[in-house]
Scaffold this motif. Structure first.
Motif, PDB file in Angstrom:
ATOM      1  N   THR A 103       0.938  -1.254  -0.086  1.00  0.00           N
ATOM      2  CA  THR A 103      -0.089   0.189  -0.152  1.00  0.00           C
ATOM      3  C   THR A 103       0.828   1.287   0.009  1.00  0.00           C
ATOM      4  O   THR A 103       0.665   2.138  -0.822  1.00  0.00           O
ATOM      5  CB  THR A 103      -0.826   0.053   1.139  1.00  0.00           C
ATOM      6  N   CYS A 104       2.010   1.175   0.918  1.00  0.00           N
ATOM      7  CA  CYS A 104       2.880   2.543   1.011  1.00  0.00           C
ATOM      8  C   CYS A 104       3.488   2.844  -0.414  1.00  0.00           C
ATOM      9  O   CYS A 104       3.644   4.081  -0.821  1.00  0.00           O
ATOM     10  CB  CYS A 104       3.647   2.240   2.220  1.00  0.00           C
ATOM     11  N   LEU A 105       4.001   1.758  -1.026  1.00  0.00           N
ATOM     12  CA  LEU A 105       4.928   1.906  -2.295  1.00  0.00           C
ATOM     13  C   LEU A 105       4.032   2.332  -3.352  1.00  0.00           C
ATOM     14  O   LEU A 105       4.525   2.653  -4.332  1.00  0.00           O
ATOM     15  CB  LEU A 105       5.623   0.629  -2.155  1.00  0.00           C
ATOM     16  N   ALA A 106       2.773   1.393  -3.725  1.00  0.00           N
ATOM     17  CA  ALA A 106       2.017   1.858  -4.691  1.00  0.00           C
ATOM     18  C   ALA A 106       1.258   3.102  -4.611  1.00  0.00           C
ATOM     19  O   ALA A 106       0.960   3.621  -5.670  1.00  0.00           O
ATOM     20  CB  ALA A 106       1.191   0.651  -5.002  1.00  0.00           C
ATOM     21  N   MET A 107       1.096   3.589  -3.389  1.00  0.00           N
ATOM     22  CA  MET A 107       0.280   4.732  -3.250  1.00  0.00           C
ATOM     23  C   MET A 107       0.757   5.969  -3.993  1.00  0.00           C
ATOM     24  O   MET A 107       0.001   6.864  -4.716  1.00  0.00           O
ATOM     25  CB  MET A 107      -0.017   5.049  -1.944  1.00  0.00           C
ATOM     26  N   PRO A 108       2.012   6.330  -4.136  1.00  0.00           N
ATOM     27  CA  PRO A 108       2.463   7.604  -4.908  1.00  0.00           C
ATOM     28  C   PRO A 108       2.277   7.288  -6.196  1.00  0.00           C
ATOM     29  O   PRO A 108       1.846   8.446  -7.022  1.00  0.00           O
ATOM     30  CB  PRO A 108       4.004   7.491  -4.480  1.00  0.00           C
ATOM     31  N   PHE A 109       2.388   6.227  -6.836  1.00  0.00           N
ATOM     32  CA  PHE A 109       1.840   6.111  -8.529  1.00  0.00           C
ATOM     33  C   PHE A 109       0.363   6.595  -8.419  1.00  0.00           C
ATOM     34  O   PHE A 109      -0.051   7.328  -9.463  1.00  0.00           O
ATOM     35  CB  PHE A 109       2.105   4.792  -8.868  1.00  0.00           C
ATOM     36  N   PHE A 110      -0.500   6.111  -7.529  1.00  0.00           N
ATOM     37  CA  PHE A 110      -1.906   6.380  -7.733  1.00  0.00           C
ATOM     38  C   PHE A 110      -2.039   7.805  -7.550  1.00  0.00           C
ATOM     39  O   PHE A 110      -2.692   8.381  -8.150  1.00  0.00           O
ATOM     40  CB  PHE A 110      -2.645   5.671  -6.559  1.00  0.00           C
ATOM     41  N   ILE A 111      -1.322   8.447  -6.332  1.00  0.00           N
ATOM     42  CA  ILE A 111      -1.787   9.767  -6.229  1.00  0.00           C
ATOM     43  C   ILE A 111      -1.303  10.910  -7.402  1.00  0.00           C
ATOM     44  O   ILE A 111      -1.999  11.699  -7.952  1.00  0.00           O
ATOM     45  CB  ILE A 111      -0.635  10.460  -5.081  1.00  0.00           C
ATOM     46  N   ARG A 112      -0.226  10.294  -7.905  1.00  0.00           N
ATOM     47  CA  ARG A 112       0.390  10.897  -9.305  1.00  0.00           C
ATOM     48  C   ARG A 112      -0.823  10.763 -10.424  1.00  0.00           C
ATOM     49  O   ARG A 112      -1.151  11.967 -11.276  1.00  0.00           O
ATOM     50  CB  ARG A 112       1.724  10.546  -9.875  1.00  0.00           C
ATOM     51  N   LEU A 113      -1.350   9.655 -10.527  1.00  0.00           N
ATOM     52  CA  LEU A 113      -2.408   9.241 -11.626  1.00  0.00           C
ATOM     53  C   LEU A 113      -3.797  10.384 -11.373  1.00  0.00           C
ATOM     54  O   LEU A 113      -4.146  10.738 -12.168  1.00  0.00           O
ATOM     55  CB  LEU A 113      -2.814   7.808 -11.498  1.00  0.00           C
ATOM     56  N   MET A 114      -4.043  10.330 -10.019  1.00  0.00           N
ATOM     57  CA  MET A 114      -5.233  11.086  -9.436  1.00  0.00           C
ATOM     58  C   MET A 114      -4.684  12.698 -10.002  1.00  0.00           C
ATOM     59  O   MET A 114      -6.019  13.245 -10.242  1.00  0.00           O
ATOM     60  CB  MET A 114      -5.522  11.181  -8.128  1.00  0.00           C
ATOM     61  N   LYS A 115      -3.776  13.241  -9.588  1.00  0.00           N
ATOM     62  CA  LYS A 115      -3.468  14.608 -10.013  1.00  0.00           C
ATOM     63  C   LYS A 115      -3.436  14.788 -11.293  1.00  0.00           C
ATOM     64  O   LYS A 115      -3.948  15.823 -11.636  1.00  0.00           O
ATOM     65  CB  LYS A 115      -1.893  14.800  -9.324  1.00  0.00           C
ATOM     66  N   LYS A 116      -2.789  13.970 -11.978  1.00  0.00           N
ATOM     67  CA  LYS A 116      -2.762  14.049 -13.628  1.00  0.00           C
ATOM     68  C   LYS A 116      -4.133  14.243 -14.157  1.00  0.00           C
ATOM     69  O   LYS A 116      -4.401  14.998 -14.922  1.00  0.00           O
ATOM     70  CB  LYS A 116      -2.149  12.877 -14.274  1.00  0.00           C
TER      71      LYS A 116
END
Length: 342
Positions: A23-36
């Motif tokens: 969860t911790c390692l995958a979340m930054p990629f998801f955050i960037r996707l949401m912001k994009k």
């Protein structure tokens, strides 16, 4: 299944670490996707003014949390009927929350699905879950209390002469609905401050893992531990100021998972004690609405109750930390009562 079956305790603890890491390692990629894609949380206009800065913060982090739980369970647990049912209850309720989040983001409002739409979904999920638990897993339509007392809610059962006979325990069906819908909505109401719901669910799920392990429900213990681990990984990104919110995708799913674990381990009443903070959050809303409609006066400065303390001047981190302590106290009390009196 990874690990030596002779060391199930090791697998339970390892599942916490693995789910947290995923969860911790995958979340930054998801955050960037949401912001994009410009997908962000919509904040209540009538809420605390300090929350307005959170407008647009990425949401639906529950997607990564649920993925982390499923991957971890697949690695360490055996797919028994009770585990499959618990995971499906979590995922289907999470899908309902995802629809709510998508509706909220699409229309840029703090509310997504209508209350009737959400309730229809929860009714369907709880009815199917109850029938599967009774007819497929073999769960008794009995509610057990700490101390050994029990109430048989299967006295009004209809058996349909199809598929070998499907039993419909009407009273237990209603009870399961109130438990599942109640806990789902209670966790959802608790998810109003950075880190609040994630931390409280983490504590309760650790206790539920201990309960399941104590009664040799190893697979359910791994499931509960994986949820606790996913909450740990999520809190790394959700602590104040939050980089992402779990959304209804996460909060509804976590509440349903707690209810499913309670029913499958026959700790329905104990779960309400362990999740006492969630119950208090829901009661504060019920009391507020009832008081305002009957007397025109509000009992709390704002509900759910965590906003009441914000209105009194408590800093957000102070509210969250103290509510974590209260949640831990409730969880410990429920655990102690269950094993002391059980």
């Amino acid at each position: 299944m990874i690990g030596n079956p002779a060391y199930p305790t090791y697998q339970v603890f390892l599942s916490i670490a693995v789910a947290a890491a995923i969860t911790c390692l995958a979340m930054p990629f998801f955050i960037r996707l949401m912001k994009k894609d410009g997908i962000g949380q919509q904040i209540r206009a009538d809420g605390p003014q300090s929350h307005l800065v959170k407008q647009g913060t990425p949401t639906m982090g529950g997607v990564i949390m649920l993925a982390g739980v499923v991957i971890t369970v697949a690695l360490f647990a055996k797919w028994t009927p009770d585990l499959i049912l618990a995971v499906l209850a979590m995922l289907v309720t999470g899908s309902l929350g995802l629809l709510d989040d998508i509706e909220s983001v699409a229309h840029k409002r703090s509310l997504g699905l209508t209350p009737s739409q959400k309730m229809a979904g929860l009714i369907t999920i709880s009815v199917v879950f109850c029938l599967a638990a009774v007819n497929w897993v073999g769960i008794d339509a009995v509610v057990r209390f700490p101390g050994g007392a029990a109430i048989d809610l299967g006295v009004l059962t209809t058996t349909l002469p199809i598929a070998g006979g499907i039993q419909i325990p009407w009273l237990y069906l209603v009870f399961v609905f109130f438990l599942m819908a109640g806990l789902s909505n209670s966790v959802n109401l608790t998810d109003g401050l950075d880190g609040l719901a994630g931390g409280c669910v983490m504590v309760v799920m650790l206790m539920m893992a201990m309960v399941a392990y104590r009664y040799d429900e190893i697979n359910l213990a791994i499931f509960a531990a994986s949820i606790a681990g996913a909450c740990v990984g999520f809190l790394w990104h959700n602590c104040n100021p939050a980089s992402i919110f779990m959304g209804d995708t996460g909060s509804l799913a976590l509440g349903a998972a707690l209810a499913a674990l309670a029913i499958l381990t026959k700790t329905e009443i104990t779960s309400l004690i362990m999740g006492g903070l969630f119950v208090c959050e829901a009661l504060s809303v019920i009391i507020q609405v009832a008081s305002f409609k009957t007397t025109g006066k509000r009992v709390f400065l704002m509900s759910p109750i965590h906003h009441h303390f914000e209105k009194k001047g408590w800093a957000e981190n102070k509210v969250v930390t103290r509510f974590w302590i209260v949640s831990a106290a409730f969880a410990t009390l429920g655990f102690a009562l269950y094993f002391q009196l059980g």
